[in-house]
Design an enzyme around this catalytic site. Structure first.
Site, PDB file in Angstrom:
ATOM      1  N   SER A 191       0.904  -1.161  -0.144  1.00 49.20           N
ATOM      2  CA  SER A 191      -0.103  -0.179   0.012  1.00 49.20           C
ATOM      3  C   SER A 191       1.159   0.918  -0.300  1.00 49.20           C
ATOM      4  CB  SER A 191      -0.107   0.060   0.939  1.00 49.20           C
ATOM      5  OG  SER A 191      -1.614   1.133   1.409  1.00 49.20           O
ATOM      6  N   GLU A 192       1.086   1.305   0.820  1.00 50.45           N
ATOM      7  CA  GLU A 192       3.013   3.011   1.354  1.00 50.45           C
ATOM      8  C   GLU A 192       3.307   3.359   0.942  1.00 50.45           C
ATOM      9  OE1 GLU A 192       2.563   1.924   5.535  1.00 50.45           O
ATOM     10  OE2 GLU A 192       1.679   3.701   5.282  1.00 50.45           O
ATOM     11  N   LEU A 193       4.004   1.754  -0.263  1.00 46.37           N
ATOM     12  CA  LEU A 193       4.548   2.688  -1.922  1.00 46.37           C
ATOM     13  C   LEU A 193       3.832   3.676  -2.704  1.00 46.37           C
ATOM     14  CD1 LEU A 193       6.866   2.255  -3.915  1.00 46.37           C
ATOM     15  CD2 LEU A 193       5.974   0.727  -5.081  1.00 46.37           C
TER      16      LEU A 193
END
Ligand code: FES
Ligand code: FES
Length: 941
Positions: A872-874
């Protein structure tokens, strides 16, 4: 109250609606009839989640008063266009094309799209986008492109050019992992049958009481002299007004902070404000009443007497020498963390061939989930206090509120309702604590609370703003020599997750480059603006705002292409990050080699398509993020063999729309492959603290990694128990006959797998896994108005093996759409504008590009379940800086302080015409960087 009976044709059936024609909206009336598929998000006409078809026209039903609904009107809602066993093509396509994440917006979009296709069954993509723009349909999860894909696919079916099977997922063999199998909850979401918290409100027992918060909104910093509840308590229907003096526990929301450089321990946040108002959205009381209207009316009558104190609405003011302390026990800057690598950066920079410096601001961003905050509470038959809410961290939130309200955590049961997204704010326990406090007072009746969107906006945490100063230098060949940075983050008045965010900033500044000498400092300070909490891209995003902008600035000063400048500086095998450790993998070259031809093509296109008025530009940024919370992260799940041969998976992989459901299904199916189960033989029992083991917070891009490994552990234990000597598996009856347990706990724990950052040097290697990527933004800037639009976004990402294509693509589209709006408009700095979704800058369909390409490299990980990493945070790490860099490429104006509004760009263009650069002066962050470094060196902890 005068009521009216209105006869309508609701989904083709003649029905009578009894309502207050002045007060009731069409949305309320429909939902009271039990048709809760029509959702209410903003409640003020900005989001389209309440869209229905009225007499052939799409309308936002939250803004239509019943007095304006004519007799015999034809009303179509989501429940009327298809059912689970007979879907409308739009419903099927929304499931198949990944158009449903949290699903809260889906009924509104489907109804809106139906109204369009009723008029024009052959629209172009741009006509679909213009329609959603015009009718204010907002999706914060999907980035819109998958929704447009679904509408185009459904239109083909409606035109007779395709059949339903063509737009349904086709399973090949019995393979689930790595496919695009739609999420299990999608069917309920597209048919309007998924009961979110506000839907449950209509389905609670008759004696349910309603809560309303007292949020005075009179000051951002004040002493509370008196809270007078007498008048409110005397009002009709009021059962109780709960204030701090009623609270049986500590009256504190607890989010532990254990950084050795902080004297704050995470115990400073009152559940209900008692001595001070620390910020605009603090709550001083909660009214419990028979009806929602009575509770809200009484809440207005609670009188709060205050003595105003100086308000520090940004970190620069809070750390000024004359600022008073916001919390008595500590200076406003309460946490510092250095990063020291190689020689002192200032010495190296002074001797380097080329150097640049800049000061940058990452703004205060609201998450803007379309569903606000809503919950139910009751005491269950086992004597547990139950809160059904949007918790993104069930186990953590239990501990966060139990001591505050005065209950044994074992007796506090938290269940996650189907959730219309949060992107991080629901990791914060504050609002759930309000419900808990009221249940400690009211033990014989159930309770329900729906905050208005405005209340939610001012109550919930936001992304931490950050001010930074930085310098970057290189040698004559363009090889980086040193990075110096000083970052001050504004956490508002509460410390929530401060240690975690500090770690991210101190790891992702200058990532993923080879920088031999680094001197950096992170500082966190209290202010009186909204407190900061989790948000996708947590902490790394503020780092990239600085390092990916200054990278472009140095490339330009060297006369080098920003892409090639980065290419020669990305870390290669064995080179270390700023914390002194090698990267886990080195896919950076492959990522950039994949992106290079796209970059070159985009540059040529931008040049060709620029006009005198509209200039086009291209920007890039490298990004990445870690997976898990670091050492000591822990996840448990359980698998149980059922009598019918199916398997139930129990976990608390909280599903905020990111796909906890499909993630659980995918890893379970893969882990149990030897059993040959089909996907529908796996049942999910999720997100109930008293039925499921604690899988941990759904944050830090950790869930797939941690729950995946725990699932493999549980699956191996179960299959070992089921395995017969000859290698086949026992049935449930055979297990029962031999008295073999049928339920197994799977555990994964990262203790001993990493090294936390040293508080004196920043050296460390906390996590086992990473995600890597690069982002390319194409923008156009109107030089007359200053308005910038992102017209294309491309990502090349390596998240390891993909577990579910729709879920990972969904995070990519969603994360990058947040990045684009973060660059250009989302901002909660202004409290007045920040009261609403639109005011806080939620992007509509035509503000997010339809040209949106995600390329996945899928290098299998050595460490990670089935070769996967996190995801997700990529996708919300550095895409915003790609947009900022593209604006510079288009018009030569660098935006140092986000967001890049038309006014700022225009001012930059005018300054440029005068030969100036509107560069902010170096910020004063409380003290000199090198004085602080010396102090830390002299006084290690
Ligand atoms: S437009 Fe009606 S709920 Fe948002
Ligand atoms: S899926 Fe659209 S708002 Fe969540």
């Amino acid at each position: 109250m005068s009521l009216r009976k209105t006869t309508v044709f609701l989904n083709g059936v003649k029905r009578n609606i009894i309502c207050d024609p002045e007060k009731d909206t069409l949305a309320t009336a429909i939902r009271r009839m039990g048709l809760t598929g029509t959702k209410v998000g903003c409640g003020v006409g900005q989001c389209g989640s309440c869209s229905i078809i009225l007499n052939g026209e799409i309308v936002r039903s939250c803004t239509r008063r019943m007095k304006n609904i004519a007799e015999n009107s034809q009303i179509e809602t989501i429940e009327g266009i298809g059912t689970a066993s007979n879907l409308h093509p739009l419903q099927q396509a929304f499931m198949t094309y990944g158009s449903v994440q949290c699903g809260f917006c889906s009924p509104g979009f489907i109804m809106s799209a139906k109204a369009l296709l009723d008029q024009n069954v052959n629209p172009t993509r741009e006509e679909v986008r213009a329609w959603f723009q015009k009718h204010r349909n907002v999706c914060r999860c999907t980035g819109y492109k998958p929704i447009v894909d679904a509408v185009m696919a459904a239109a083909k079916v409606l035109r007779g050019e395709a059949i339903m099977e063509d737009i349904a997922f086709k399973m090949e063999g019995n393979q689930v992992y790595g496919t695009a199998l739609p999420r299990p909850t999608a069917l309920a979401k597209v048919t309007g049958l998924c009961d979110y918290g506000d839907d449950l409100k209509y389905k609670m027992p008759e004696d349910t009481l309603h809560l309303a918060i007292v949020q005075p909104r009179v000051s951002s910093h004040a002493k509370i002299l008196n809270i007078d509840t007498a008048q409110a308590e005397a009002m009709t229907g009021v059962v109780k007004v709960v204030t701090a003096k009623d609270i049986k526990g500590l009256n504190r929301v607890i989010v532990p902070l254990d950084h050795p450089r902080s004297i704050m321990k995470g115990l400073e946040r009152p559940l209900l404000a008692d001595k001070k108002i620390f910020r605009y959205g603090d709550v001083v009381a909660v009214v419990v009443a028979e009806t929602e209207e009575q509770a809200r009316e009484a809440a207005k009558m609670v009188k709060v007497e205050i003595e105003p104190l100086p308000e520090y609405m940004n970190v620069l003011d809070a750390v000024a020498p004359d600022a008073i302390r916001i919390h008595e026990e500590t200076p406003n800057t309460y946490l510092k963390q250095p990063v020291l690598k190689g020689a002192l950066a200032s010495d190296v920079i002074d001797e380097s061939f080329c150097a640049v410096e800049g000061s940058f601001y990452s703004s205060r961003e609201a998450h803007l989930s379309v569903e606000g905050d809503t919950m139910q509470g009751y005491w269950d038959e086992d004597g547990n206090l139950v809160i059904q809410c949007k918790s993104q961290a069930i186990g953590f939130n239990r501990l966060g509120i139990a001591y505050g309200i005065g209950i044994d955590p074992e007796k506090l049961r938290i269940i996650e309702n189907p959730t219309g997204a949060s992107f991080g704010w629901a990791a914060s326990p504050g609002s759930f604590a309000l419900m808990g406090a009221c249940l400690m007072e009211i033990k014989d009746r159930p309770l329900t609370l729906t905050m208005s969107y405005e209340e939610h906006m001012h109550f919930s945490g936001k992304r931490a703003p950050a001010y930074s100063n930085a310098r970057l230098a290189c040698d004559e060949k363009g090889k980086l020599t040193a990075l110096e940075f000083d970052v001050a983050m504004d956490r508002g008045p509460y410390t929530e997750y401060s240690g975690h965010i500090m770690e991210k900033v101190m790891r992702f500044m200058g990532w993923p480059y080879n920088i031999p000498n680094v001197t950096g400092l992170g500082r966190i300070a209290f202010t009186n603006h909204c407190f900061a909490t989790a948000y996708r891209g947590f902490g790394c995003l503020q780092a990239y705002t600085t390092s990916e902008a200054i990278m472009d600035m140095l490339a330009e000063k060297m006369g080098m292409d920003p892409f090639e400048f980065r290419y020669q500086n990305i870390a290669r095998d064995g080179q270390t990050n700023i914390n002194g450790y090698p990267f886990k993998e080195y896919p950076m070259e492959e990522i950039m080699d994949t992106l290079r031809p796209i970059y070159q093509g985009a540059l040529a296109k931008a040049k060709a398509e620029s006009t005198d008025t509209v200039k086009r530009g291209v920007g890039i940024a490298m990004g990445g993020f870690n997976v898990t919370l670091g050492p000591g992260d822990h996840a448990e799940v359980a698998l149980e063999l059922n009598p019918d041969g199916t398997i139930t998976h129990y976990n608390t992989w909280e599903d905020q729309g990111q796909g906890g459901d499909i993630g659980t299904l995918s890893v379970t199916h893969e882990a149990l492959k030897p059993l040959g189960l089909t996907a529908d033989q796996i049942r999910l029992c999720m997100n109930d603290s008293h039925r499921c083991p604690d899988t941990g917070i759904a944050a830090g891009s950790r869930s797939h990694f941690m729950a995946g490994y725990a699932t493999i552990d549980a699956a191996n234990k179960l299959m070992n128990a089921m395995r017969k000597p000859e290698g086949t598996f026992r049935t449930y009856s055979e297990m029962a006959a031999e008295d073999i347990p049928t339920k197994y706990l799977g555990v994964y724990d990262t203790t001993g797998t990493g090294t936390p950052l040293d508080p004196n040097t920043g050296v460390g290697d906390p996590t086992q896994a990473y995600m890597y990527g690069a982002f390319l933004a194409e923008v156009e800037v109107n030089v007359e108005t200053g308005k910038a639009m992102c017209v294309g976004m491309t990502s090349v990402g390596d998240v390891g093996k993909i577990g579910n294509i729709l879920a990972v693509e969904g995070q990519a589209y969603g994360g990058l759409s947040h990045s684009i709006s973060f660059a250009l408009k989302t901002n909660y700095d202004d409290l007045k504008k920040g009261s609403t979704m639109a005011g806080a800058g939620i992007p509509y369909c035509q503000e997010i590009p339809d040209k949106f390409d995600n390329i996945f490299l899928e290098n299998p990980r050595k460490v990670g379940p089935f070769g996967s990493s996190g995801c997700s945070e990529l996708y919300q790490s550095s895409g915003h800086v790609a947009v900022i860099n593209a604006i510079y490429n288009a018009v030569g104006v660098r935006i140092y302080e986000l967001p890049a509004t038309p006014e700022k760009i225009k001012a930059g263009l005018e300054a440029k015409a005068r030969g100036e650069d509107l560069k902010p002066k170096k910020y004063f962050l409380g003290s000199d960087l090198y004085d602080e470094i010396e102090e830390i060196n002299t006084n290690p902890v």
